[in-house]
Structure formats: C-alpha cells, structure tokens
Design an enzyme around this catalytic site. Structure first.
Site, PDB file in Angstrom:
ATOM      1  N   ASP A  71       1.668   3.121   2.422  1.00 13.80           N
ATOM      2  CA  ASP A  71       3.120   2.829   3.361  1.00 13.80           C
ATOM      3  C   ASP A  71       3.526   3.799   3.923  1.00 13.80           C
ATOM      4  O   ASP A  71       2.294   4.582   4.284  1.00 13.80           O
ATOM      5  CB  ASP A  71       3.939   3.779   2.082  1.00 13.80           C
ATOM      6  CG  ASP A  71       5.071   3.588   1.903  1.00 13.80           C
ATOM      7  OD1 ASP A  71       5.821   4.153   3.002  1.00 13.80           O
ATOM      8  OD2 ASP A  71       5.667   3.091   0.882  1.00 13.80           O
ATOM      9  N   GLY A  75      10.626   5.088   4.203  1.00 13.00           N
ATOM     10  CA  GLY A  75      11.362   4.571   3.768  1.00 13.00           C
ATOM     11  C   GLY A  75      11.391   2.914   4.443  1.00 13.00           C
ATOM     12  O   GLY A  75      11.552   2.466   5.431  1.00 13.00           O
ATOM     13  N   SER A 124       2.280  -1.345   7.606  1.00 15.40           N
ATOM     14  CA  SER A 124       0.916  -1.991   6.793  1.00 15.40           C
ATOM     15  C   SER A 124      -0.022  -3.137   8.327  1.00 15.40           C
ATOM     16  O   SER A 124      -0.948  -2.863   7.708  1.00 15.40           O
ATOM     17  CB  SER A 124       1.815  -3.205   6.122  1.00 15.40           C
ATOM     18  OG  SER A 124       1.105  -3.705   5.099  1.00 15.40           O
ATOM     19  N   HIS A 144      11.209  -5.927   2.472  1.00 11.36           N
ATOM     20  CA  HIS A 144      11.882  -7.347   2.070  1.00 11.36           C
ATOM     21  C   HIS A 144      12.632  -8.076   3.474  1.00 11.36           C
ATOM     22  O   HIS A 144      13.320  -9.210   2.856  1.00 11.36           O
ATOM     23  CB  HIS A 144      13.343  -6.734   1.259  1.00 11.36           C
ATOM     24  CG  HIS A 144      12.623  -6.140  -0.063  1.00 11.36           C
ATOM     25  ND1 HIS A 144      11.000  -5.044  -0.173  1.00 11.36           N
ATOM     26  CD2 HIS A 144      12.528  -5.857  -1.243  1.00 11.36           C
ATOM     27  CE1 HIS A 144      11.010  -5.492  -1.541  1.00 11.36           C
ATOM     28  NE2 HIS A 144      11.419  -5.748  -2.826  1.00 11.36           N
ATOM     29  N   ASP A 170      10.151  -8.011  -6.382  1.00  7.89           N
ATOM     30  CA  ASP A 170      11.723  -8.968  -6.054  1.00  7.89           C
ATOM     31  C   ASP A 170      11.547 -10.481  -5.682  1.00  7.89           C
ATOM     32  O   ASP A 170      12.018 -10.453  -3.790  1.00  7.89           O
ATOM     33  CB  ASP A 170      12.290  -7.489  -4.897  1.00  7.89           C
ATOM     34  CG  ASP A 170      11.974  -6.507  -4.655  1.00  7.89           C
ATOM     35  OD1 ASP A 170      13.055  -6.485  -6.494  1.00  7.89           O
ATOM     36  OD2 ASP A 170      11.732  -5.503  -4.431  1.00  7.89           O
TER      37      ASP A 170
HETATM   38  C1  LIG Z   1      10.677  -1.107  -2.706  1.00  2.30           C
HETATM   39  S1  LIG Z   1      10.328   0.877  -1.789  1.00  2.30           S
HETATM   40  C2  LIG Z   1       7.905   0.252  -2.655  1.00  2.30           C
HETATM   41  C3  LIG Z   1       8.377   0.534  -4.324  1.00  2.30           C
HETATM   42  C4  LIG Z   1       7.741   0.958  -5.228  1.00  2.30           C
HETATM   43  N1  LIG Z   1       6.391  -0.059  -5.272  1.00  2.30           N
HETATM   44  C5  LIG Z   1       7.519   1.712  -6.984  1.00  2.30           C
HETATM   45  O1  LIG Z   1       8.041   0.825  -7.891  1.00  2.30           O
HETATM   46  O2  LIG Z   1       8.984   2.481  -6.811  1.00  2.30           O
HETATM   47  C6  LIG Z   1       9.194   0.067  -0.434  1.00  2.30           C
HETATM   48  C7  LIG Z   1       7.659   1.220   0.333  1.00  2.30           C
HETATM   49  O3  LIG Z   1       7.310   0.021   1.256  1.00  2.30           O
HETATM   50  C8  LIG Z   1       7.898   0.707   2.363  1.00  2.30           C
HETATM   51  N2  LIG Z   1       7.143   0.152   3.967  1.00  2.30           N
HETATM   52  C9  LIG Z   1       8.445  -0.981   4.171  1.00  2.30           C
HETATM   53  N3  LIG Z   1       8.024  -1.646   5.091  1.00  2.30           N
HETATM   54  C10 LIG Z   1       6.729  -1.261   5.519  1.00  2.30           C
HETATM   55  C11 LIG Z   1       5.910  -1.198   6.332  1.00  2.30           C
HETATM   56  N4  LIG Z   1       5.683  -2.844   7.155  1.00  2.30           N
HETATM   57  N5  LIG Z   1       4.899  -0.784   6.656  1.00  2.30           N
HETATM   58  C12 LIG Z   1       4.438   0.482   5.560  1.00  2.30           C
HETATM   59  N6  LIG Z   1       5.650   0.892   4.186  1.00  2.30           N
HETATM   60  C13 LIG Z   1       6.154  -0.261   4.534  1.00  2.30           C
HETATM   61  C14 LIG Z   1       8.885   1.603   2.735  1.00  2.30           C
HETATM   62  O4  LIG Z   1       8.620   3.083   3.338  1.00  2.30           O
HETATM   63  C15 LIG Z   1       8.921   1.941   0.598  1.00  2.30           C
HETATM   64  O5  LIG Z   1       8.505   3.089   0.365  1.00  2.30           O
END
Ligand SMILES: C[S@@+](CC[C@H](N)C(=O)[O-])C[C@H]1O[C@@H](n2cnc3c(N)ncnc32)[C@H](O)[C@@H]1O
Length: 216
Positions: A71, A75, A124, A144, A170
């Site tokens: 991550d 966010g 990522s 997403h 999701d």
């Molecule tokens: C839906 S939340 C994850 C929820 C977690 N798995 C839980 O069960 O509580 C999505 C996370 O993906 C991270 N994120 C989104 N795009 C990303 C990317 N390209 N690279 C790394 N992290 C990413 C965001 O910072 C966020 O914290």
C-alpha cells in the site's frame, strides 16, 4: 490446520478500521490457510489500516510463512476527503494527507502479529515490477479504478504459483450492487477467460480462484 480464525483474531479483525464484513473475512482466512500449505508467502494489495492483513498474518503464522502487504498508504480515490469512504482519522494533520501506515502498525501490534508481516510501502505497479518470487496467494483489494485493478492483476496474478489462490475483493457483477465501480468484476472475468484460473468460491463480493493453468 484450522480454516477458521481463533476468537481473539476474529475480535481483532472486527475491531480494526476497514470495510470488510465478517463473512468475507472468514472466506479470506480459509483461502489463506489453505494456500499457506504450499509453503510460499501470501500477498495482499491494499493494506489500508490492516483489517484484512490481520487474517492473512494469522494464517501465515499458522502455516509458517510470511504475509506481505502492499500500500502507498495515501488512500484510494473513494477514501479521499469529501468522498463516501473518507475517515477523517486517517488524515495526518501536519501533512493534510491520508496516512494509514501508523494506524496499520498499531493494529498489527495490538493483534500480536507484527513478526509475521512485511509491509511494502509504495505504489503496487512499481513493487510488482521488481517482484520475482512465487506466491501461494494474491489478494487484490487496492485501487478500484480500471487503471489500478488492471495493473494489480497484470502485475501480481502471474506470480500466483500453480495450485495457489487469487482472491479478488469487491466483485459486483450486477451494476446495481456496485459502490466503487466494476473494475474488480472485470479483472475477475479476465482471470477466468485467461484459462489460468478457475473459480473456487464466492462469498459476498469476495471471489476465490485457483491457478490451474499457465498463460495469463
Ligand atoms: C479498499 S482499501 C483496502 C482495505 C483493506 N484490505 C481492508 O480490508 O481493510 C484500498 C487500499 O489500497 C491502497 N491503494 C490504492 N491504489 C494503490 C496503488 N496503486 N498502490 C498501492 N496501494 C494502493 C489505498 O491506499 C487503500 O489503503
């Protein structure tokens, strides 16, 4: 090896900040416990505050493997100020930016699972581009949008070992059910169409697939 978390782990999961409901958490735990038998690491994309990481970490501990979680901790789009899934407690006031890393570290410490997790902090696709090791399980729960979900699939799905599991969160096949878009549904369809993955189970919006073929 138990396919169900102990009550203390379930309580830590339910107390942690995050969005995953208990039934999906139990399905994720069962997948992680099964995949852990391959003796390879479990990897998550989308740590947020560590809710789902607790489950992967405990399954990894039981299997004697390591859980990895990716991550940038800034966010996703829908978690930014003004959006439906924003939590003001995730903003670092001195930066005016989301920073979920300290919350994640506290969550994991309180659950007693720090030793079983390696946190990879960054985007990522940049981490995936450096990755070479086979994985027992890849859990996609990062950004997403189509851009992010597609990059997560293309970057990480090839690293799932034969017999290992790909888990996607999701997945909403019906647009009526969607709240963050249908990109996860599209990568689920793509994984099936590739011939490399076969559906194992569906629980709520969580899909578990097994790697049964080569080309992705
Ligand atoms: C839906 S939340 C994850 C929820 C977690 N798995 C839980 O069960 O509580 C999505 C996370 O993906 C991270 N994120 C989104 N795009 C990303 C990317 N390209 N690279 C790394 N992290 C990413 C965001 O910072 C966020 O914290």
């Amino acid at each position: 090896m138990s396919m169900v978390p102990e009550p203390g782990i379930l309580a830590a999961f339910e107390a942690a900040k995050g969005f995953m409901p208990a039934d999906e958490g139990l399905a994720l735990y069962a997948a992680a416990a099964e995949a852990g038998r391959l003796g390879l690491p479990l990897l998550e994309i989308g740590t947020y505050c560590g809710r789902s990481t607790i489950l992967l970490a405990d399954a990894a501990r039981t299997a004697g493997v390591t859980a990895l979680t990716v991550d940038h901790h800034r966010g996703s789009e829908e978690q930014q100020p003004g959006w439906d899934y924003h939590d003001p407690e995730t903003v670092a006031p001195e930066l005016g930016l989301m920073d979920t890393l300290p919350i994640f570290r506290r969550t994991l410490h309180r659950a007693g699972l720090e030793d079983h997790v390696v946190a990879l902090v960054g985007r990522s696709p940049r981490i995936a581009a450096l990755w070479a090791a086979p994985l027992a399980l890849v859990f996609i729960d990062g950004g997403h949008t189509d851009e992010h979900a597609t990059a997560d699939y293309e970057g990480w799905a090839p690293h799932v070992a034969e017999g290992g599991l790909l888990v996607i969160h999701d997945v909403f096949p019906d647009p009526v059910d969607e709240f963050t878009g249908q990109a996860p549904h599209r990568i689920h369809q793509r994984a099936l169409a590739s011939g490399a993955f076969t559906d194992v189970s569906a629980t709520g919006s969580l899909r578990v697939l097994r790697r049964t073929g080569a080309g992705i």
